[in-house]
Design an enzyme around this catalytic site. Sequence first.
Site, short mmCIF file in Angstrom:
data_model
loop_
_atom_site.label_atom_id
_atom_site.label_comp_id
_atom_site.label_asym_id
_atom_site.label_seq_id
_atom_site.Cartn_x
_atom_site.Cartn_y
_atom_site.Cartn_z
N GLY A 123 -8.44 18.34 -86.47
CA GLY A 123 -9.11 19.21 -84.77
C GLY A 123 -10.51 19.73 -84.80
O GLY A 123 -11.32 20.25 -86.07
N SER A 126 -9.70 23.18 -86.78
CA SER A 126 -8.63 23.01 -87.94
C SER A 126 -8.52 21.84 -88.53
O SER A 126 -8.71 20.26 -88.20
CB SER A 126 -7.54 23.60 -87.19
OG SER A 126 -7.05 22.89 -86.46
N ASP A 238 -6.73 23.14 -73.01
CA ASP A 238 -7.02 21.98 -73.67
C ASP A 238 -6.30 20.51 -73.52
O ASP A 238 -5.51 20.40 -75.00
CB ASP A 238 -7.93 21.96 -74.77
CG ASP A 238 -8.09 20.48 -75.68
OD1 ASP A 238 -8.84 19.90 -75.06
OD2 ASP A 238 -8.54 21.40 -77.36
N1 LIG Z 1 3.18 20.38 -85.87
C1 LIG Z 1 2.02 19.45 -85.86
N2 LIG Z 1 3.16 17.99 -86.26
C2 LIG Z 1 2.61 17.01 -86.73
N3 LIG Z 1 0.91 17.08 -86.92
C3 LIG Z 1 0.57 18.54 -86.07
C4 LIG Z 1 1.09 19.13 -85.30
N4 LIG Z 1 0.10 19.78 -85.11
C5 LIG Z 1 -1.24 19.49 -85.49
N5 LIG Z 1 -1.30 18.24 -85.55
C6 LIG Z 1 -2.32 17.35 -85.79
O1 LIG Z 1 -3.18 18.82 -85.95
C7 LIG Z 1 -4.41 17.51 -85.02
C8 LIG Z 1 -5.18 18.63 -84.75
O2 LIG Z 1 -4.14 19.85 -84.54
P1 LIG Z 1 -4.55 20.47 -83.27
O3 LIG Z 1 -4.98 20.08 -81.94
O4 LIG Z 1 -4.08 21.84 -83.33
O5 LIG Z 1 -6.03 21.56 -84.28
P2 LIG Z 1 -7.51 21.91 -83.31
O6 LIG Z 1 -8.83 21.99 -84.33
O7 LIG Z 1 -6.94 22.97 -82.27
O8 LIG Z 1 -7.80 20.06 -82.46
P3 LIG Z 1 -9.13 20.14 -81.36
O9 LIG Z 1 -10.50 19.86 -81.45
O10 LIG Z 1 -7.84 18.97 -81.53
O11 LIG Z 1 -8.25 21.00 -80.30
C9 LIG Z 1 -3.10 17.32 -84.05
O12 LIG Z 1 -3.97 16.43 -82.79
C10 LIG Z 1 -2.35 16.56 -83.81
O13 LIG Z 1 -2.15 15.20 -85.07
#
Ligand SMILES: Nc1ncnc2c1ncn2[C@@H]1O[C@H](COP(=O)(O)OP(=O)(O)OP(=O)(O)O)[C@@H](O)[C@H]1O
Length: 660
Positions: A123, A126, A238
Site C-alpha cells: 500500500g 504500508s 479511502d
Molecule cells: N488483513 C489482511 N489480510 C490480507 N491482506 C491484506 C490485509 N490487509 C491488507 N491486505 C492487503 O494489503 C494491501 C494494502 O493494505 P492497506 O490497504 O491496509 O495498506 P495502505 O498502505 O493503506 O494501502 P493503500 O495505499 O492502498 O491505501 C491491501 O490492498 C490488501 O490486498
Amino acid sequence: MGCISSKNASCLTDPGALPVHDRENAPEPNISSTNQQHGVFVDHSLGASHNNSRSRKSKRLGGSDLRVGVSLLSGLSAHRNVEAEQAEAGWPSWLCSVASEAVEGWVPLKAVAFQKLEKIGQGTYSSVFRAREVETGKMVALKKVKFDSLQPESIRFMAREILILRKLNHPNIMKLEGIVTSRASSSIYLVFEYMEHDLSGLSSNPDIRFTESQIKCYMQQLLWGLEHCHMRGVIHRDIKASNILVNNKGVLKIGDFGLANVVTAKDKHQLTSRVVTLWYRAPELLMGSTSYGVSIDLWSVGCVFAEILMGKPILKGRTEIEQLHKIYKLCGSPLDSFWNKTRLPHATSFRPQHTYEATLRERCRELPTCGVSLLETLLSMEPYKRGTASSALNSEYFLTRPYACDPSSLPKYPPNKEIDAKYRDDMRRKRANLKLRDSGVGRKHKDYIEQNMIQIATLSCQYERFCFDTVEDKHILNEASGVTTTTHGNYYKLSDLPMTTASAGGFAWAVKRRKDPDKISTITYYKPSSRSQLSETSVAFAKNTGLNLKLDSDSVWEIQGDNDDQIVEEVPSECKLSRIGERQGSLNGSGLDFSRRDKDYPVKKNLEHLQFGKQSISGPLIFKAGKINEILQRNESNIRQAVRKSHFQRGKKRKLITQE
Ligand SMILES: Nc1ncnc2c1ncn2[C@@H]1O[C@H](COP(=O)(O)OP(=O)(O)OP(=O)(O)O)[C@@H](O)[C@H]1O
C-alpha cells in the site's frame, strides 16, 4: 491469536473482552487501577506545588484559572505516568510520548511470536505480509506501517489509524488484533486477521463472474460495515475495491483506515480534499471541498458497486481534471442551479462549457433496473442526494429477488488480491512485450520512443498532481494531530497519484514496476513558488473536452487520451512522507532530489531506478520546481533522437532491400 499477557494489559483477543467502544467507556482493569494509585500521588505532589505557588498565583489568577492551571499540571503528570507504564510494558518511548492514547491498555506483541511469510500487499503507507502465529498456527496479516519515528506528526498520523480501528467493532470491519513492536524498534506491525481476497482482485479476475445475489451479498456487507463507521462519526476516506477484503468464508471486511477521520456534528473542522484514491474520489473533493461529510464514502461505494457489476473500475482518470471529465460523461454535468450556488474552491475552473447528459443507464442497460437506480443514487453529483448507508441498505435493490446470498454459500476462490491481479497483468504484458521485441529492429526503437513517452507522461501527470497536492496534504497530518502547523518542514503525501497510464494517441502506456518496492528512495520536492495548477496541454485537453479551465502562469502537463478499455499498468503508487528542506542526496543535473528511506540500502541501487532513458521509474516522484521542464525536454530530445535513429535505420534497411 495468542493472548497478550501482562499485568497491565487486557487481552486484545479475549473473546469475553468488551468491544472496543465499550472498553473505552469502561474502566480498564489494571491500567486504570494503577493510574488511580498514581493519581493519588500526582494530586499530592501537585498539592504541594500548588500550595507553594498559591499565594503568588492567586494574586494574578482568579479561582477558576487556578483550577485550570492545577488540572493542566495534574494532566501532564498523569500523562507522564501513563507514559512510564507504557514504556515498562514494552512500548517504544517515541510512541508513548507522542501517541500514548493509541496503545493505552495494550501491550506490544513480540516479533518472534510470528513467522513472517510472503508479501501479500503493497500500500501507500504500508507493506502487508502473511504470517503465522507460532503458538497457534493461525494465519494473520502483518501490516508494516511506514512512518518516521523521529517525526511526531508522522507518528500521530499512524496512531490515528490505530485509534480509529479501536473505536470500531463490527463483523464487516477489519479488526485490529494487536501491535507488534519493541522498545528497541522503530517500526510497527499491525496484526489483522488474514483475509484471502480483496474485491479488486476478485472482480478483475476473468475467471470469476459474480451472480446477482453474490453481488448483493458483498454490497450488503460493505454497507453494513460503512453504516457502523458513519454512525460513529468515522469517515473512511479511502473506500476502494482493494481496501475491501474478503475471506474464504465469504465475509467481507472494510480495511485500511489510514486516511479515516472522525467528524462529529459538534466538531466540524476543516478537512483536506486530498483524500480517496482518484478513481473513487467524489466530485466535491475534486472541486476542493474541505467541509464534506460521510457522503464521500457513498460515492466511493458507488464506484466499487459499478466495478463489481462490470468487472473493472468504471472511472479511471489519470488526473483530477480527467477524472471529473469522466464523471461528467457518466453521470451528467451538474445543472446551472448547482454552479450558481456552489462555493467549492475549484468549481469555476471545472465548469464545462457544454452540458453532459448522463450515460450511466445506457452503459448499464444489461443490469437490473433497481441496481442501476441504486448506482445512480450513490453516484449523484450532489452529496445530499446520495442518501446514507442505511438508506442504501433499505433500497429496492436489496428488497427484491434474487436476495443477497448467505456469505457462507459464496465459492472458495484461490487467493485473489489486487497484488495477484497486478501480477497477472504483469505476466500478460511481459509476454506481449516479448512478442513485440521478437518482431524486428524497427520495433526496438518504437519501444524506446514509447518508454520515453511513458516517462514524460508519468512525470507530467505526477507533477501536476503534486502541484495540486502541495498545500492540502500538509493538512492530512495536521488533522491527525489536531494542530495547524505553519512550519517550513512540511510533509507531503503523494497519494494515489494518477496511478495508471492508459494508451492514448497510439501509444501503449506502460511502466515497468519496481523490483523491490520496499527499498526505494524518497524524492524531495521543493515547493514551487507559484500556485500553478494547470498546463498548456491541459488547455488543449480542456478545449477538446469542453471544460473551462482557468490557468496560472506556470505550466505543467496533462496527458490526453480517454480510452477506458486499454490495458493499463500502474505507476507505483507508494505514497511517502517527504520533508521539504531535507536533502540527503542529489542526482546532479537530473533535477531530482532524493533522500534515502532505508539507511542500509545503497544509493547506487536507488539510482538504478531513476535513470532516465530507461523504462523504470521508481518511488514517489516529486519534482523540484523549475526542473521539470528540463527533465521533460531531455526526454523529448531522447525521443527525437530515437525517432531520427529509427528513420535512419529504416532508410538504410529500405536501401539494402532495393539494392538486393
Ligand atoms: N488483513 C489482511 N489480510 C490480507 N491482506 C491484506 C490485509 N490487509 C491488507 N491486505 C492487503 O494489503 C494491501 C494494502 O493494505 P492497506 O490497504 O491496509 O495498506 P495502505 O498502505 O493503506 O494501502 P493503500 O495505499 O492502498 O491505501 C491491501 O490492498 C490488501 O490486498
